[in-house]
Design an enzyme around this catalytic site. Structure first.
Site, short mmCIF file in Angstrom:
data_model
loop_
_atom_site.label_atom_id
_atom_site.label_comp_id
_atom_site.label_asym_id
_atom_site.label_seq_id
_atom_site.Cartn_x
_atom_site.Cartn_y
_atom_site.Cartn_z
N ASP A 90 0.85 -1.19 0.00
CA ASP A 90 0.00 0.00 0.00
C ASP A 90 0.89 1.25 0.00
O ASP A 90 1.81 1.37 0.81
CB ASP A 90 -0.91 0.00 1.24
CG ASP A 90 -1.92 1.14 1.20
OD1 ASP A 90 -3.04 0.89 0.72
OD2 ASP A 90 -1.58 2.25 1.63
N ASN A 109 -2.31 12.81 -4.63
CA ASN A 109 -3.36 13.24 -5.56
C ASN A 109 -3.84 14.65 -5.24
O ASN A 109 -4.04 15.47 -6.14
CB ASN A 109 -4.54 12.26 -5.50
CG ASN A 109 -4.35 11.05 -6.39
OD1 ASN A 109 -3.61 11.10 -7.37
ND2 ASN A 109 -5.01 9.96 -6.05
N HIS A 165 -4.20 14.14 -10.16
CA HIS A 165 -4.34 12.71 -10.47
C HIS A 165 -3.39 12.26 -11.57
O HIS A 165 -3.08 11.07 -11.66
CB HIS A 165 -5.79 12.41 -10.86
CG HIS A 165 -6.73 12.49 -9.70
ND1 HIS A 165 -6.92 11.46 -8.81
CD2 HIS A 165 -7.52 13.51 -9.25
CE1 HIS A 165 -7.80 11.81 -7.89
NE2 HIS A 165 -8.18 13.05 -8.12
N ASP A 199 -1.27 8.97 -11.14
CA ASP A 199 -1.22 7.84 -12.08
C ASP A 199 0.22 7.44 -12.38
O ASP A 199 0.54 6.25 -12.51
CB ASP A 199 -1.93 8.20 -13.38
CG ASP A 199 -3.45 8.22 -13.23
OD1 ASP A 199 -3.94 7.75 -12.18
OD2 ASP A 199 -4.13 8.70 -14.15
N GLU A 206 -4.62 2.57 -4.31
CA GLU A 206 -3.16 2.53 -4.22
C GLU A 206 -2.67 1.21 -3.63
O GLU A 206 -1.55 1.13 -3.14
CB GLU A 206 -2.65 3.69 -3.37
CG GLU A 206 -3.02 3.65 -1.89
CD GLU A 206 -4.37 4.24 -1.57
OE1 GLU A 206 -4.59 4.64 -0.42
OE2 GLU A 206 -5.23 4.33 -2.49
#
Length: 359
Positions: A216, A224, A229, A233, A259
């Protein structure tokens, strides 16, 4: 500025104006002449006035869908290339479009460079077909009808082979779309769970070790919120690629969502999985991402669980790995924790024990 290609007049058909403008802007920069239509009905009316070299056609629109008018376009304008635009999870629709004569399909959300490449290939294919026809006519004039018939037969055989190869490629792409997360290249959850459950049963049957780790990204929401975003990504793709590079080809991988990733390591006990997890954790902590005017580093927390007994299920192992991950997060993040059985306060119960501290 590029001069518009006289052999590259494109009609972009989509009910969303933003998408039409984006595609027009990209393809115009590549030298194509672009026009827009917001519905299937408007597209047919535009083509009836003057055919175009290529139609970029959205599958789903209000009123008639793009797939509804595809047979009519193919029948009336056989020289017009057609590329269908569809959502990532509409694999069956995309395959049906190819069966009805579409030259290619592209998936939303678009990678504009891939769109441009698809357009180049489709128009190049049409130009090549025209050259083949022209050359065939030339040969017919030179060597007579009998030789021309032989050439037609050879051409038909070549075209059939090309179609078979293209169908095989499309099938392979469709299978990949159905089992893979497009952003990270990792397996999707449904495919992972079906294969992982099988591997777990085999490991139990043959008394072989097997471990699962859940990775994680720490404080990913902050990434973000702070950088957008797009940067998020890039981080997801970079972390997934780094994890994949540390794993063996036989290890299963999946993006669980958001994530969070999971990896099923065959013939690997908890200690071996911990060594692998630490390698992954250190490698990710050394990654650097471009984020606006600064450089961004991220860390991960990892939870591990191995087979506990012959009655273990994938759900059991995943739940224990989640508990270990929770412990790693609680003890400061950027660390690995492993779930293991241990005597504690006179009771036999699960104990999550962190294996190392953060670097």
């Amino acid at each position: 500025m590029k001069i518009a290609n006289p052999e590259g007049r494109i009609l972009i058909v989509d009910d969303e104006m933003t998408i039409r403008r984006l595609l027009c802007e990209k393809l115009s920069r590549n030298g194509y002449g672009c026009e827009e239509a917001s519905s299937a009905e408007q597209a047919l009316a535009t083509l009836s006035n003057e055919p175009r070299h290529l139609v970029l056609l959205d599958v789903k629109m209000p009123g008639k869908w793009g797939i509804d008018i595809l047979p009519e376009i193919r029948a009336k304008y056989p020289d017009t290339a057609v590329i269908m635009a569809t959502a990532v999870n509409e694999t069956s629709v995309a395959i049906e479009c190819m069966k009805q004569g579409a030259d290619d399909y592209i998936c939303k959300p678009f990678d504009l460079n891939e769109v441009a490449l698809s357009v180049d290939k489709a128009l190049g294919k049409r130009r090549m077909q025209h050259k083949i026809i022209e050359y065939q006519h030339h040969l017919e004039e030179k060597v007579g009808q009998q030789t021309a018939e032989m050439i037609k037969l050879a051409q038909a055989l070549v075209e059939e082979s090309a179609i078979a190869l293209e169908n095989a490629r499309l099938l392979q792409e469709a299978e990949k779309l159905a089992t893979t997360n497009p952003l990270t290249g990792l397996s999707n959850r449904r495919h992972f769970e079906s294969v992982a459950e099988r591997d777990l049963r085999l490991a139990i049957r043959h008394h072989q070790p097997l471990s699962i780790m859940i990775v994680d990204i720490d404080r990913f929401k902050t990434v973000n919120d702070t950088y957008g975003h797009g940067t998020g990504d890039k981080v997801l793709a970079g972390v997934a690629n780094t994890c994949r590079g540390c794993l063996r080809i036989t290890d299963l991988n999946v993006r669980l969502g958001g994530e969070e990733f999971a990896f099923l390591c065959s013939n690997t006990d908890g200690q071996g999985a911990w060594v692998l997890a630490e390698r992954i954790r250190r490698s990710i902590s050394e990654l650097t991402f471009d984020a606006e005017a600064s450089r961004l580093n991220v860390t991960v927390s990892i939870g591990i669980s191995e087979i506990n007994n012959d009655g273990d299920t994938l759900v059991d192992m995943t739940r224990r790995a989640d508990q270990a991950l929770y412990q790693a997060k609680n003890q400061g993040r950027n660390r690995t924790a492993i779930w293991e059985n241990s005597a504690y306060s006179g009771e036999n119960r699960p104990l999550v024990r962190p294996k190392c501290s953060s670097r």
